[in-house]
Design a protein around this motif. Sequence first.
Motif: not given
Length: 438
Positions: A15, A162, A375, A379
């Motif tokens: 990430l 991501r 994050d 998702r």
Amino acid sequence: MDQFKSKVAPADGKLAVLLPGMGAVATTFIAGVEAVKAGLGKPIGSLTQMAHVRLGKRSEKRWAMIKDLVPLASLDDLVFGGWDPIPDDAYTAATKAKVLSPEHLKELEPALSRIKPMPAVFDKNVVKRLEGSNVKKGTKRELASQLIQDIRGFMDKNKCSRAVMVWCASTEAYQEPGPEHQSIAAFEKALDADHPNIYPSQLYAYAAIMSGVPYLNGAPNMSCDFPALVELAEKRGVAIAGKDFKTGQTLMKTIIAPGLKARMLGMEGWFSTNILGNRDGEVLDDPANFKTKEVSKLSVLEQILEPDRYPELYSNLQHKVSIHYYKPRGDNKEGWDNIDIVGWMGYPMQIKVNFLCRDSILAAPIVLDLALFGDLAARAGMKGIQEWLSFYFKSPQHAASVYPEHDLFVQKVRLENNLRYLVGEELINYLGSDYTNE
Ligand SMILES: NC(=O)c1ccc[n+]([C@@H]2O[C@H](COP(=O)([O-])OP(=O)(O)OC[C@H]3O[C@@H](n4cnc5c(N)ncnc54)[C@H](O)[C@@H]3O)[C@@H](O)[C@H]2O)c1
């Protein structure tokens, strides 16, 4: 429970945590994560790393750590990057910020000195007290495209699956939304016209949203808190939240004021003053930048106390906030609060709070939680304003149809219930009738 958990995509891969502004807060955050990874410190103040949430009925005696309940990125998978008009690497910037001790920083030097800021989108008209050489050039449209390329380039180079962006840069001069902020079309037209009302933080937010990257705003800047970018975030399915990390004095306010209100104690005045000597304090010494912070800090009490509903208790309240730049204190802010309260039969009382805090030490765990929860929201397919993250903000961004929720404890219930909801756990309403009626 696992069947619901699978509705949230797993946190596989790396990430990218992208930070516009690599000053005191950002470098204290990065250093802290590296210290935790190396076993040199504990992530105190971070819910994602330390908090437990109750699950099910009270009689079940079931608890889970947040990081076990919902799938969060692991600290080992975070890759840090950012932008700053000052070209210092994270080690040099952290050393200059003087939040962490030189001994502490020396141990983290290898990890920190590798992190060098990308050239920033910076406008001196908006942050007058800063000078910087590490700055991009171009029209606003070109600058936005350069930021989009930076995001993509950083993710590719570091093999990130991501990304998430948390604004840790300076507070910009005060601004009200104009016609160019009212719709996506008007905003994009203003970009093409290089309109002066489009401030740098709005370009970062735009670039993040256009890249499908959640954007969390740690300063009181308007940034993404206007119809055009809210609409864009919804349209492109991107999570956004803000504004202004809730750390020292406002954190205290949103702990104390709901308690006094809950007991129907009146209030005639709340006088808050601060001294601080870091770069943030220097930027806020400019009246245009202080105004942005003042508006953010003042909004809190009005909503918590509801003077319209309780005129006998709160309609005469005088709320004053000041911040003074006082160099010797550095990042170690001192806040004084004098609260004039009123009790039974109108008798006056006073509460004094003297908070000797460390600004960036309080802000760093918030940056971590916002990055991980931003994050998670991505998702889980959550888009638009993430009000469940109001817990972390002085001036929570909210839907146009509702008022912002400032009470820290209501915010906490909302956050925890959101996590329960994501994994199919029962929402807790604290009614307790199942125990009392047994
Ligand atoms: N520390 C806290 O408790 C706290 C609480 C709430 C909000 N904040 C906000 O967080 C932000 C960061 O605070 P700090 O103490 O780290 O300040 P800081 O001055 O140490 O760091 C801010 C950094 O942002 C950089 N910057 C300015 N404009 C930029 C731009 N357009 N693009 C990229 N970088 C830019 C500056 O050069 C500086 O290095 C400030 O806006 C502050 O108001 C801090």
